[in-house]
Design a protein around this motif. Structure first.
Motif, PDB file in Angstrom:
ATOM      1  N   GLU A 264       4.865 -12.529 -24.429  1.00  0.00           N
ATOM      2  CA  GLU A 264       5.174 -13.906 -24.008  1.00  0.00           C
ATOM      3  C   GLU A 264       5.169 -14.026 -22.485  1.00  0.00           C
ATOM      4  O   GLU A 264       4.710 -15.027 -21.932  1.00  0.00           O
ATOM      5  N   HIS A 265       5.660 -12.998 -21.815  1.00  0.00           N
ATOM      6  CA  HIS A 265       5.627 -12.992 -20.345  1.00  0.00           C
ATOM      7  C   HIS A 265       4.193 -13.025 -19.836  1.00  0.00           C
ATOM      8  O   HIS A 265       3.874 -13.758 -18.891  1.00  0.00           O
ATOM      9  N   LYS A 267       1.622 -14.198 -21.357  1.00  0.00           N
ATOM     10  CA  LYS A 267       1.078 -15.523 -21.661  1.00  0.00           C
ATOM     11  C   LYS A 267       1.501 -16.530 -20.589  1.00  0.00           C
ATOM     12  O   LYS A 267       0.671 -17.307 -20.086  1.00  0.00           O
TER      13      LYS A 267
END
Length: 425
Positions: A264-265, A267
């Motif tokens: 997620e980071h 992204k």
């Protein structure tokens, strides 16, 4: 007549506060559609053609690298090292702030990103320790100005691309000026802290028991700087490939070694990179087309003749140039100014025997200082908006720091070895 109208449209765009790339594109289209006897297809070719250069791939890679650093834990570990090294000085946390900006500048390549991150991280802590909020904001903003100078600053890449100078040499040329700015800013902070009674963050200097764990914890980040610069200078990879290698290195460090970065980071970092790269590339494309117009109209030769009537020696020329760029930097985004002005000024630079590498660092440092000053200083606006500082207070508190940066500019201008020694080794 045509180029005069184009410049007028550009100034009108700046005056009504349009985004830089819209103002420049308006000037370009005005030249082709209104005044010039030339096909508008050339305008499209020049705008699009400016992006078709492999060298510019380094920009998104290094922007992505800077965004990834926010999620790896590298910044926090570098802050620990900076506090161990400088926390015992008067104004210890302010000193650590500047040193951290210098260490981060070798990796993030974006002064706006550094300023925003450190304003959120350090300014509240400085205020808790009794520092004036405006002074804390000014210190953070001034420290982030080192980022465009320390490799791999985006401005170094753009200047090398526009001036046809080795980007590897530009990276090497920025090392000593960046360290010089750091040292002079720390001296200015020491003087202010002594007058105001800002106390050290620590009551003793670094001990081996403290220094070794801090160095060990931040070693991955410090090695990254050596990988980027050393790999380019050794010919292992190009600046563009160095950006890709650095990104891969940081992803491995963040996910495998520190285990703090998630998918997620990555992204989020990609989304931020796309936005930032889009903004930078729009400016490069628009300004490259405008610079082509100025070259086509032989404005560079006219400017060279005009300047040499007033400045027939390098010293006078550089003095006039510094004043001009400091004023210009208050109003125009630095990368745009580099793309437009370098083709105009380079004939005069070569005529007077000034080293193009030294000229590049003078230009970048001038425009970086402009980011700290009203009315259009981008770093000033970012810092003030995050911390809630008024512009008048910011300007007052930044005066000692501004003086330190001007001293660094004077040394870079009149001591060529500061910028040329490392690249010429």
């Amino acid at each position: 007549m045509a180029v005069g109208l184009s410049c007028l449209l550009l100034l009108i765009g700046f005056a009504i506060n349009l985004p830089v790339f819209i103002s420049v594109i308006g000037a370009v289209l005005g030249y082709f559609f209104i005044a010039a006897d030339a096909s508008p297809i050339i305008a499209a070719q020049r705008i699009i053609g400016a992006s078709e250069n492999v060298t510019l791939l380094a920009i998104p890679f290094f922007i992505f690298l800077g965004n990834l650093l926010n999620y790896t834990g590298i910044t926090r570990r570098l802050l620990v090292l900076a506090e161990v090294l400088t926390g015992h000085f008067k104004g210890g946390l302010a000193q650590s702030n500047v040193l951290l900006s210098t260490l981060m500048g070798g990796m993030s390549a974006s002064n706006l990103a550094d300023c925003a991150m450190l304003c959120k991280m350090l300014v509240p802590e400085m205020v808790k320790l009794g520092y004036n909020k405006a002074f804390s904001t000014a210190v953070t903003a001034a420290g982030s100005l080192i980022t465009p100078i320390i490799p791999p600053g985006i401005a170094l890449i753009i200047y090398g691309y526009v001036a046809d100078v080795s980007i590897g040499k530009m990276f090497m040329a920025g090392v000593i000026p960046g360290i010089l700015c750091c040292v002079l800013l720390m001296i200015a902070i020491r003087i202010v802290s002594g007058v105001r009674g800002y106390k050290p963050a620590r009551d003793h200097g670094p001990t081996w028991a403290e220094f070794w764990p801090a160095l060990k914890g931040s070693s991955a980040a410090l090695i990254l700087v050596l990988v980027i610069i050393g790999g380019i200078r050794a010919g292992v990879f190009t600046p563009t490939e160095a950006g890709a290698v650095a990104v891969l290195y940081v992803i491995v460090i963040g996910t495998v070694v520190y285990k703090e970065m998630t998918f997620e980071h990555m992204k989020l970092a990609l989304i931020e990179t796309a936005r930032a790269t889009g903004g930078v590339m729009l400016i490069i494309m628009a300004c490259s087309a405008f610079a082509w117009i100025l070259t086509w109209e032989q404005v560079a030769q006219d400017v060279a003749r005009f300047i040499t009537t007033f400045a027939s020696d390098p010293v006078t020329f550089l003095l006039i140039l510094n004043v001009f760029l400091l004023i210009l930097g208050m109003f125009i985004e630095g990368n745009a100014a580099i793309i437009v002005l370098v083709p105009l000024l380079m004939p005069t630079v070569k005529l007077l025997g000034i080293d193009p590498i030294q000229f590049g660092l003078i230009m970048i440092l001038n425009l970086a200082i402009g980011c700290l000053t009203p009315p259009m200083g981008t770093v000033m606006f970012i810092a003030n908006s995050i911390t809630g500082t008024k512009t008048g207070e910011f300007v007052r508190e930044s005066l000692p720091l501004f003086a330190a940066l001007l001293l660094a500019l004077g040394l870079v201008t009149f001591v060529p070895a500061i910028t040329t020694w490392l690249p010429n080794l």
